[in-house]
Design a protein around this motif. Sequence first.
Motif, PDB file in Angstrom:
ATOM      1  N   ASN A  26      19.923  -9.427  25.800  1.00  0.00           N
ATOM      2  CA  ASN A  26      20.775 -10.116  24.834  1.00  0.00           C
ATOM      3  C   ASN A  26      22.048  -9.301  24.599  1.00  0.00           C
ATOM      4  O   ASN A  26      22.032  -8.314  23.876  1.00  0.00           O
ATOM      5  CB  ASN A  26      19.996 -10.299  23.524  1.00  0.00           C
ATOM      6  N   SER A  83      13.368 -19.713  24.205  1.00  0.00           N
ATOM      7  CA  SER A  83      14.051 -18.426  24.338  1.00  0.00           C
ATOM      8  C   SER A  83      15.281 -18.619  25.208  1.00  0.00           C
ATOM      9  O   SER A  83      15.592 -19.739  25.639  1.00  0.00           O
ATOM     10  CB  SER A  83      13.117 -17.388  24.967  1.00  0.00           C
ATOM     11  N   SER A  84      15.974 -17.524  25.497  1.00  0.00           N
ATOM     12  CA  SER A  84      17.159 -17.604  26.346  1.00  0.00           C
ATOM     13  C   SER A  84      16.833 -18.018  27.767  1.00  0.00           C
ATOM     14  O   SER A  84      17.749 -18.262  28.565  1.00  0.00           O
ATOM     15  CB  SER A  84      17.901 -16.266  26.340  1.00  0.00           C
ATOM     16  N   TYR A  94      24.679 -14.927  17.354  1.00  0.00           N
ATOM     17  CA  TYR A  94      24.090 -13.694  17.874  1.00  0.00           C
ATOM     18  C   TYR A  94      22.621 -13.619  17.489  1.00  0.00           C
ATOM     19  O   TYR A  94      22.258 -13.866  16.332  1.00  0.00           O
ATOM     20  CB  TYR A  94      24.829 -12.474  17.316  1.00  0.00           C
ATOM     21  N   ASP A  95      21.788 -13.269  18.462  1.00  0.00           N
ATOM     22  CA  ASP A  95      20.361 -13.074  18.213  1.00  0.00           C
ATOM     23  C   ASP A  95      20.165 -11.649  17.716  1.00  0.00           C
ATOM     24  O   ASP A  95      20.415 -10.685  18.445  1.00  0.00           O
ATOM     25  CB  ASP A  95      19.567 -13.311  19.502  1.00  0.00           C
ATOM     26  N   ARG A  97      19.954 -21.818  24.890  1.00  0.00           N
ATOM     27  CA  ARG A  97      21.238 -21.160  25.082  1.00  0.00           C
ATOM     28  C   ARG A  97      22.365 -22.002  24.487  1.00  0.00           C
ATOM     29  O   ARG A  97      23.337 -21.469  23.947  1.00  0.00           O
ATOM     30  CB  ARG A  97      21.482 -20.883  26.570  1.00  0.00           C
ATOM     31  N   LYS A 135      22.245 -21.659  20.539  1.00  0.00           N
ATOM     32  CA  LYS A 135      22.738 -20.399  19.960  1.00  0.00           C
ATOM     33  C   LYS A 135      24.159 -20.056  20.403  1.00  0.00           C
ATOM     34  O   LYS A 135      24.669 -18.996  20.034  1.00  0.00           O
ATOM     35  CB  LYS A 135      21.795 -19.253  20.309  1.00  0.00           C
ATOM     36  N   ARG A 136      24.808 -20.936  21.163  1.00  0.00           N
ATOM     37  CA  ARG A 136      26.157 -20.642  21.652  1.00  0.00           C
ATOM     38  C   ARG A 136      27.086 -20.337  20.482  1.00  0.00           C
ATOM     39  O   ARG A 136      27.208 -21.124  19.550  1.00  0.00           O
ATOM     40  CB  ARG A 136      26.667 -21.823  22.475  1.00  0.00           C
ATOM     41  N   THR A 138      18.342 -13.386  31.812  1.00  0.00           N
ATOM     42  CA  THR A 138      17.888 -14.364  30.818  1.00  0.00           C
ATOM     43  C   THR A 138      17.102 -13.723  29.678  1.00  0.00           C
ATOM     44  O   THR A 138      16.692 -14.428  28.754  1.00  0.00           O
ATOM     45  CB  THR A 138      17.013 -15.445  31.476  1.00  0.00           C
ATOM     46  N   HIS A 146      13.269 -16.379  16.200  1.00  0.00           N
ATOM     47  CA  HIS A 146      14.600 -15.775  16.196  1.00  0.00           C
ATOM     48  C   HIS A 146      15.246 -15.831  14.820  1.00  0.00           C
ATOM     49  O   HIS A 146      14.969 -16.727  14.023  1.00  0.00           O
ATOM     50  CB  HIS A 146      15.529 -16.517  17.172  1.00  0.00           C
ATOM     51  N   SER A 177      25.325 -11.090  24.389  1.00  0.00           N
ATOM     52  CA  SER A 177      26.447 -11.978  24.068  1.00  0.00           C
ATOM     53  C   SER A 177      26.612 -12.175  22.568  1.00  0.00           C
ATOM     54  O   SER A 177      25.654 -12.137  21.799  1.00  0.00           O
ATOM     55  CB  SER A 177      26.241 -13.346  24.730  1.00  0.00           C
TER      56      SER A 177
END
Length: 312
Positions: free
Chosen positions: A78, A240-241, A254-255, A247, A250-251, A75, A279, A80
């Motif tokens: 990062n 946050s994630s 990109y962070d 999640r 931000k799907r 979690t 972010h 993804s």
Amino acid sequence: MRVVRALLTVAAVVLLLLAATPWVDRIDPSWLPPVQALGRLWIALALLGVVLSVLTRAWLAGGANAVAIAVALVTIVNVSNRPDCDAGEARVAVMTVNAYFGEADVEQLSTAIQRHDIDVLVVTEATEPMIASLLRTDAGKRFVHRSGQTVEGREADGTVILSRDRARRVDVPAGEAETFQQPAMSVDVDGANVLVRAVHPVPPVDTWLPDWRQGLLDLGEWQRTQRGRPLVMAGDFNASSAHAAFRDAKRGMYDTAGWWPSATWPMDRSHPPFADIDHVLVRGLSVRAAGTEDIEGTDHRAVWADLRVCRR
């Protein structure tokens, strides 16, 4: 020694349960969202637990601590949606800072803007006097477009987008949740229209928990309607994630913080910051560099990213 091993095992199981809380998509009990954000603490305690388990040969406890570390890392790390595109020459550098009711040190912020040659600045918890003071600095004079007027007094509602490139305000839906101001602007970056959305949902405190979660879900729904154009969402997400709603928000994006995001809050305590809640999220842009800046007067770190618009 048997009692010590048993106690270490119980402690390890508790840590494992705490580390797994980010996978619980709930807002109650009210202590859950803050506990979910403590992944770095659970990792540190589990590492200590591994050492103690090896010294006492409490192998079951050691295994539980190792799993807790792995669960917490998932979690935080990062990996993804990293942009995989042919980066063009069109550059836009974005910075966001929570100004803590307008009390952020304007001179330090100005220096950071110059250091990273910032093109777009998103300021949450801004006040009109603070923005006016920033625009009088050498760095602030570059910003010739802004999203609009903000609050005069010491309130959390003020949010401003400042741009050195030609920009126009874009209307955004109100959404279902109560939020602070979250304006959007379309910024002309060497002929490419980059959509910038300022983000500041309410924090996950008792009375606002439903709005906090719904506000993040609204952002996720909104950003998925903006596919097909370069998009930046920047600000204080108050999440946050470790939080399922973030999640979702931000799907597909990109962070820019990279594989190990720096903790950005709180900066005004006797202990180090532990939550990465500020972010810069992107889609359709390549990340050349990114980082954080410590600014006196605020309890948040500023976050910045040097971006290139992806070629079509």
